[in-house]
Design an enzyme around this catalytic site. Structure first.
Site, PDB file in Angstrom:
ATOM      1  N   ASP A 206       0.874  -1.170   0.000  1.00 33.72           N
ATOM      2  CA  ASP A 206       0.000   0.000   0.000  1.00 33.72           C
ATOM      3  C   ASP A 206       0.915   1.226   0.000  1.00 33.72           C
ATOM      4  OD1 ASP A 206      -1.509   2.206   0.613  1.00 33.72           O
ATOM      5  OD2 ASP A 206      -2.563   1.314   2.316  1.00 33.72           O
ATOM      6  N   GLN A 209       1.060   6.419   0.980  1.00 33.85           N
ATOM      7  CA  GLN A 209       1.843   7.462   1.660  1.00 33.85           C
ATOM      8  C   GLN A 209       3.339   7.359   1.368  1.00 33.85           C
ATOM      9  OE1 GLN A 209       0.252   9.834   3.008  1.00 33.85           O
ATOM     10  NE2 GLN A 209      -1.732   8.996   3.612  1.00 33.85           N
ATOM     11  N   LYS A 232      -2.790  12.388  -3.594  1.00 33.68           N
ATOM     12  CA  LYS A 232      -1.841  12.611  -2.498  1.00 33.68           C
ATOM     13  C   LYS A 232      -0.460  13.004  -3.038  1.00 33.68           C
ATOM     14  CE  LYS A 232      -4.012   9.119   0.472  1.00 33.68           C
ATOM     15  NZ  LYS A 232      -4.898   9.894   1.329  1.00 33.68           N
ATOM     16  N   CYS A 372      -8.646   6.585   9.838  1.00 30.13           N
ATOM     17  CA  CYS A 372      -9.018   5.296   9.229  1.00 30.13           C
ATOM     18  C   CYS A 372      -8.088   4.173   9.675  1.00 30.13           C
ATOM     19  CB  CYS A 372      -9.065   5.389   7.694  1.00 30.13           C
ATOM     20  SG  CYS A 372     -10.219   6.607   7.100  1.00 30.13           S
TER      21      CYS A 372
HETATM   22  N1  C6P Z   1      -5.418   8.111   3.935  1.00 31.61           N
HETATM   23  C1  C6P Z   1      -5.427   9.997   5.434  1.00 31.61           C
HETATM   24  O1  C6P Z   1      -5.807  11.110   5.795  1.00 31.61           O
HETATM   25  P1  C6P Z   1      -7.665   6.818  -0.882  1.00 31.61           P
HETATM   26  O2  C6P Z   1      -8.619   7.511   0.035  1.00 31.61           O
HETATM   27  O3  C6P Z   1      -8.296   5.615  -1.507  1.00 31.61           O
HETATM   28  O4  C6P Z   1      -7.003   7.728  -1.844  1.00 31.61           O
HETATM   29  O5  C6P Z   1      -6.478   6.283   0.041  1.00 31.61           O
HETATM   30  C2  C6P Z   1      -6.742   5.314   1.037  1.00 31.61           C
HETATM   31  C3  C6P Z   1      -5.524   5.091   1.853  1.00 31.61           C
HETATM   32  C4  C6P Z   1      -4.915   3.858   1.825  1.00 31.61           C
HETATM   33  N2  C6P Z   1      -3.787   3.617   2.503  1.00 31.61           N
HETATM   34  C5  C6P Z   1      -3.206   4.564   3.237  1.00 31.61           C
HETATM   35  C6  C6P Z   1      -1.932   4.265   3.949  1.00 31.61           C
HETATM   36  C7  C6P Z   1      -3.773   5.829   3.318  1.00 31.61           C
HETATM   37  O6  C6P Z   1      -3.171   6.761   4.063  1.00 31.61           O
HETATM   38  C8  C6P Z   1      -4.963   6.098   2.627  1.00 31.61           C
HETATM   39  C9  C6P Z   1      -5.645   7.427   2.750  1.00 31.61           C
HETATM   40  C10 C6P Z   1      -5.951   9.435   4.144  1.00 31.61           C
HETATM   41  O7  C6P Z   1      -4.618   9.348   6.089  1.00 31.61           O
HETATM   42  C11 C6P Z   1      -7.439   9.490   4.089  1.00 31.61           C
HETATM   43  S1  C6P Z   1      -8.194   8.452   5.320  1.00 31.61           S
END
Ligand code: C6P
Length: 418
Positions: A206, A209, A232, A372
């Site tokens: 994943d 980040q 991001k 989350c």
């Molecule tokens: N974290 C945060 O504020 P999406 O929303 O599908 O683009 O990304 C999901 C996601 C998956 N893995 C990691 C490690 C993430 O950090 C995130 C998204 C944001 O931390 C929104 S909750």
């Protein structure tokens, strides 16, 4: 390149490229530190989306007319750019999705459905974002498979001593966050992947980040899947990436079925288009794919190693400054080498939401909540944290503003409680 040789980022120039950073919020210059949630966009990205709509708006892969061909060329050029950006085998390994979450669900509902059986296990960590947890919970329930978790140690790193015993010949997949959105910890995914491969398990990274913040090379990591989001990394919302290694991709069934992903269709049956179109049914998010290319171009111009080094020095500085704050716990490794630009913190005396609101009144944007990662919050023993997440345009001066305002918040709330 040694630290001494490393070119400094021209922060004035960079900040100038981001129109949103010029504004004031509640009478104060905006200090944007919510980059882990979504990053800001340079003007080149905003312009490229607008140019698509004003100059060559057209569907892709479907028309012989000039506009459609131009749109198709730029749409596919973006795929090439992303492929180069993560050093993938070819652009055919890059599947467009809506975001990291959709990329992860796609793997669970296609490869996962086809390859997991009762008694198998999936190895995750206790610091996963819900997007890299819930799809596997559902798959494990459906398949009567087991979920296993590499524990998180007190210092915010993974307990690597347990990896060898958790991954077994029954492990089909190891799915791990590269850089934790809640702790900032950078996990040794390459090393864990080597162990997974010894057991013929696949490794999914994943990269939500990590890909925006440091050079990520899928061949060097030897990962089987990599998921990340454009929004991001200076790009638009609504575009995600799923990289899949060749040997796996060729045997994966489509996720959605419909237009564009089909080669031949009869009333009873269909065969699939070439890769990666097989996974992209329906009209895609053309404008934002093209906008994403402008984001990649911008990141390449600055250089991912330079961005990573800049964030490392910001975090090092921030960790030192945070020590000035009374009764504030900062989570994640103390060593800046082991973490990305994410500073999650908690004070028993102040609710994170109060901190967030107080900071906002001074123009400082941070995120507060569980990010989350509810299971991780439980392990940390806190309901939520406040989180400052940094990017290439942040400065040490902004960290000073953050820390001074936090000092002010501590004074204010301590006084209010008396
Ligand atoms: N974290 C945060 O504020 P999406 O929303 O599908 O683009 O990304 C999901 C996601 C998956 N893995 C990691 C490690 C993430 O950090 C995130 C998204 C944001 O931390 C929104 S909750």
């Amino acid at each position: 390149m040694s630290t001494i040789e490393k070119p400094q980022l021209d922060l004035n120039q960079i900040r100038n490229d981001f129109p949103i950073l010029k504004q004031t919020i509640n009478g104060h210059p905006l200090v944007y530190m919510d980059n882990a949630a979504t990053s800001q966009k340079p003007k080149t990205v905003i312009d490229s989306i607008s140019n698509y709509y004003s100059e060559y708006n057209s569907n892709v892969h479907r028309g012989v007319h000039t506009l459609s061909q131009l749109a198709t060329d730029l749409f596919e050029k973006s795929r090439e750019s992303v492929s180069h950006f993560i050093s993938s085998e070819s652009s055919a390994n890059i599947i467009w999705t809506r975001n990291t979450t959709e990329s992860l669900n796609l793997v669970a509902r296609t490869w996962g459905e086809e390859n997991l059986s009762s008694g198998d296990n999936i190895v995750l960590t206790s610091m996963e974002h819900h997007s890299n947890l819930l799809p596997w919970q559902k798959l494990a329930q459906d398949k009567k498979a087991e979920l296993r978790f590499i524990p998180v140690l007190k210092d915010g790193t993974l307990d690597l001593n347990q990896v060898e015993s958790l991954i077994t010949d029954k492990t089909k997949l190891v799915s791990i966050v590269h850089t934790s959105n809640s702790l900032g910890t950078i996990n040794p995914v390459k090393k864990i992947g080597e162990i997974a491969h010894k057991h013929n398990a696949k490794i999914l990274v994943d990269g939500a980040q990590s890909v925006p913040h440091e050079p990520v090379d899928v061949i060097d990591l030897d990962c089987d899947f990599l998921a990340f989001s454009s929004h991001k990394m200076l790009g638009p919302t609504g575009i995600g990436v799923l990289y899949v290694k060749n040997s796996i991709l060729e045997n994966m069934e489509p996720f959605f079925r419909g237009g564009e992903m089909v080669l031949q269709a009869t009333l009873k049956d269909a065969t699939w288009n070439e890769l990666p179109m097989r996974f992209e049914a329906g009209t895609p998010n053309i404008a934002d794919v093209i906008g994403f290319d402008a984001a990649i171009e911008y990141l390449n111009k600055i250089g991912m190693s330079n961005i990573h080094n800049h964030e490392k020095s910001l975090v090092e500085y921030a960790l030192k400054q945070f020590k000035k704050l009374d009764n504030v716990t900062v989570y994640g490794p103390e060593d800046a080498e082991k973490r990305g630009g994410i500073i999650s913190f908690y004070s028993a005396n102040l609710h994170p939401h109060d901190i967030g609101t107080f900071l906002d009144s001074y123009g400082i944007a941070v995120r507060t909540g569980h990010h989350c990662t509810m299971p991780l919050m439980k392990i940390l023993g806190v309901p939520a944290t406040a989180r400052a997440s940094l990017y290439l345009y942040n400065t040490t001066k902004e960290i000073d503003v953050l820390v001074e305002t936090l000092q002010e918040a501590i004074r204010y709330f301590t006084h209010a409680k008396r």
